[in-house]
Design a protein around this motif. Structure first.
Motif, PDB file in Angstrom:
ATOM      1  N   ASP A 114       8.262  26.243  87.148  1.00 28.13           N
ATOM      2  CA  ASP A 114       7.424  25.843  88.122  1.00 28.13           C
ATOM      3  C   ASP A 114       6.307  26.687  88.166  1.00 28.13           C
ATOM      4  N   ILE A 115       6.081  27.842  88.011  1.00 24.14           N
ATOM      5  CA  ILE A 115       4.810  28.246  87.716  1.00 24.14           C
ATOM      6  C   ILE A 115       4.670  29.716  86.789  1.00 24.14           C
ATOM      7  N   ILE A 116       3.837  29.899  85.964  1.00 21.64           N
ATOM      8  CA  ILE A 116       3.537  30.914  85.023  1.00 21.64           C
ATOM      9  C   ILE A 116       2.820  32.020  85.758  1.00 21.64           C
ATOM     10  N   ASP A 117       3.280  33.169  85.901  1.00 23.53           N
ATOM     11  CA  ASP A 117       2.473  34.342  86.368  1.00 23.53           C
ATOM     12  C   ASP A 117       2.343  35.446  85.357  1.00 23.53           C
ATOM     13  N   SER A 118       3.153  36.196  85.193  1.00 25.18           N
ATOM     14  CA  SER A 118       2.989  37.210  84.173  1.00 25.18           C
ATOM     15  C   SER A 118       3.525  36.771  82.747  1.00 25.18           C
ATOM     16  N   GLY A 119       4.347  35.768  82.908  1.00 23.69           N
ATOM     17  CA  GLY A 119       4.820  35.230  81.703  1.00 23.69           C
ATOM     18  C   GLY A 119       6.085  35.887  80.842  1.00 23.69           C
ATOM     19  N   THR A 120       6.502  36.866  81.872  1.00 23.21           N
ATOM     20  CA  THR A 120       7.624  37.796  81.365  1.00 23.21           C
ATOM     21  C   THR A 120       9.060  36.605  81.215  1.00 23.21           C
ATOM     22  N   THR A 121       9.262  35.898  82.241  1.00 23.14           N
ATOM     23  CA  THR A 121      10.329  34.904  82.221  1.00 23.14           C
ATOM     24  C   THR A 121      10.331  34.275  81.125  1.00 23.14           C
ATOM     25  N   LEU A 122       9.365  33.878  80.397  1.00 28.39           N
ATOM     26  CA  LEU A 122       9.634  32.800  79.411  1.00 28.39           C
ATOM     27  C   LEU A 122       9.452  33.381  77.938  1.00 28.39           C
ATOM     28  N   HIS A 144      -0.053  27.189  86.212  1.00 31.53           N
ATOM     29  CA  HIS A 144      -0.455  28.356  85.474  1.00 31.53           C
ATOM     30  C   HIS A 144      -1.433  29.141  85.972  1.00 31.53           C
ATOM     31  N   LYS A 145      -1.195  30.421  86.328  1.00 32.30           N
ATOM     32  CA  LYS A 145      -1.898  31.222  87.026  1.00 32.30           C
ATOM     33  C   LYS A 145      -3.281  31.824  85.852  1.00 32.30           C
ATOM     34  N   ARG A 146      -2.780  31.851  84.728  1.00 33.38           N
ATOM     35  CA  ARG A 146      -3.658  32.149  83.610  1.00 33.38           C
ATOM     36  C   ARG A 146      -4.184  33.764  83.741  1.00 33.38           C
ATOM     37  N   GLU A 164      -3.232  33.334  93.783  1.00 32.71           N
ATOM     38  CA  GLU A 164      -2.726  33.550  94.954  1.00 32.71           C
ATOM     39  C   GLU A 164      -1.340  32.992  95.084  1.00 32.71           C
ATOM     40  N   PHE A 165      -0.760  33.753  96.042  1.00 28.18           N
ATOM     41  CA  PHE A 165       0.808  33.485  96.154  1.00 28.18           C
ATOM     42  C   PHE A 165       1.009  31.950  96.758  1.00 28.18           C
ATOM     43  N   LEU A 166       1.547  30.808  95.958  1.00 32.16           N
ATOM     44  CA  LEU A 166       1.644  29.775  96.471  1.00 32.16           C
ATOM     45  C   LEU A 166       3.072  29.404  96.659  1.00 32.16           C
ATOM     46  N   LEU A 171       8.498  25.951  95.073  1.00 29.83           N
ATOM     47  CA  LEU A 171       8.048  27.332  95.096  1.00 29.83           C
ATOM     48  C   LEU A 171       8.650  28.161  96.306  1.00 29.83           C
ATOM     49  N   ASP A 172       9.059  29.144  96.355  1.00 35.82           N
ATOM     50  CA  ASP A 172       9.511  29.755  97.467  1.00 35.82           C
ATOM     51  C   ASP A 172       8.695  31.191  97.651  1.00 35.82           C
ATOM     52  N   HIS A 173       8.885  31.377  99.114  1.00 35.51           N
ATOM     53  CA  HIS A 173       8.583  32.795  99.351  1.00 35.51           C
ATOM     54  C   HIS A 173       9.835  33.336 100.265  1.00 35.51           C
TER      55      HIS A 173
END
Ligand code: IMP
Ligand code: MG
Length: 187
Positions: A114-122, A144-146, A164-166, A171-173
């Motif tokens: 869904d979204i790449i933030d720190s990229g840790t998961t991938l 991709h937050k880049r 920002e948090f989307l 995507l959830d919060h």
């Protein structure tokens, strides 16, 4: 009926934050997802086996829309993983709760995120999937937050996302807002 606010009770944290500014409308997403499907189709030689692997839960809507735009044979699998976060960056900080029960050897693997933030998961998941000897592994991320330079950038990206948090479109919060048909920032 008395609402929580009227009763003077402070709502739990998750209820204080609400989707605010719409960042990507449902129409913009639909248009871009169709374009992405064309990009993905063009990348893979016809006749070679493709498995689309969705990372749950965040990718479920994106994957559903993307595959319905794709006009080539493919199989769909899902994977459930959770990261223990930045505090434990070293190997082993990713827990895989469910992985594909099918043989991935020799198949092209397209990971849907869904979204790449720190990229840790991938960055932790991809080496583990390589052990199963797929023909190739590529990533298709809707957002991709880049924020950081990744060792391996995703081949397919829907949109560059603001820092920002989307929420919405998967995507959830705190488990909420996944069902919204648009993507909004949390206010
Ligand atoms: P990463 O491992 O830091 O790249 O984080 C990826 C995962 O964090 C995504 O699959 C999301 O589940 C979650 N995430 C990161 N940023 C956001 C956001 O803005 N909204 C909702 N979830 C997010
Ligand atoms: Mg999430």
């Amino acid at each position: 009926m008395t609402t929580i606010e009227e009763a003077g009770v402070r709502p739990p944290a998750a209820e204080q934050e609400r989707p605010g500014r719409v960042v990507f409308t449902a129409g913009e997403i639909r248009h871009r997802v169709a374009e992405l499907a064309r990009e993905v189709e063009a990348h893979y030689p016809a006749g070679e086996p493709l498995t689309v692997l969705g990372l749950l839960k965040g990718s479920f809507i994106f994957l559903s829309d993307l595959v319905r735009e794709m006009r080539r044979p493919l199989q769909i699998e899902f994977l459930v993983a959770s990261s223990y976060g930045a505090a434990k960056r070293s190997s082993g900080s990713l827990a895989i709760h469910y992985d594909p029960r099918t043989d991935l050897a020799g198949r092209h693997l397209l990971l849907i995120e869904d979204i790449i933030d720190s990229g840790t998961t991938l960055s932790e998941l991809i080496p583990r999937l390589r052990e199963q000897a797929p023909a190739s592994i590529e990533v298709c991320a809707l957002l991709h937050k880049r924020l950081v330079r990744l060792d391996e950038e995703p081949r397919f990206v829907g949109f560059s996302a603001p820092a920002e948090f989307l929420v919405g479109y998967g995507l959830d919060h705190a488990g909420e807002f996944r069902h919204l048909p648009y993507i909004a920032s949390l206010s």
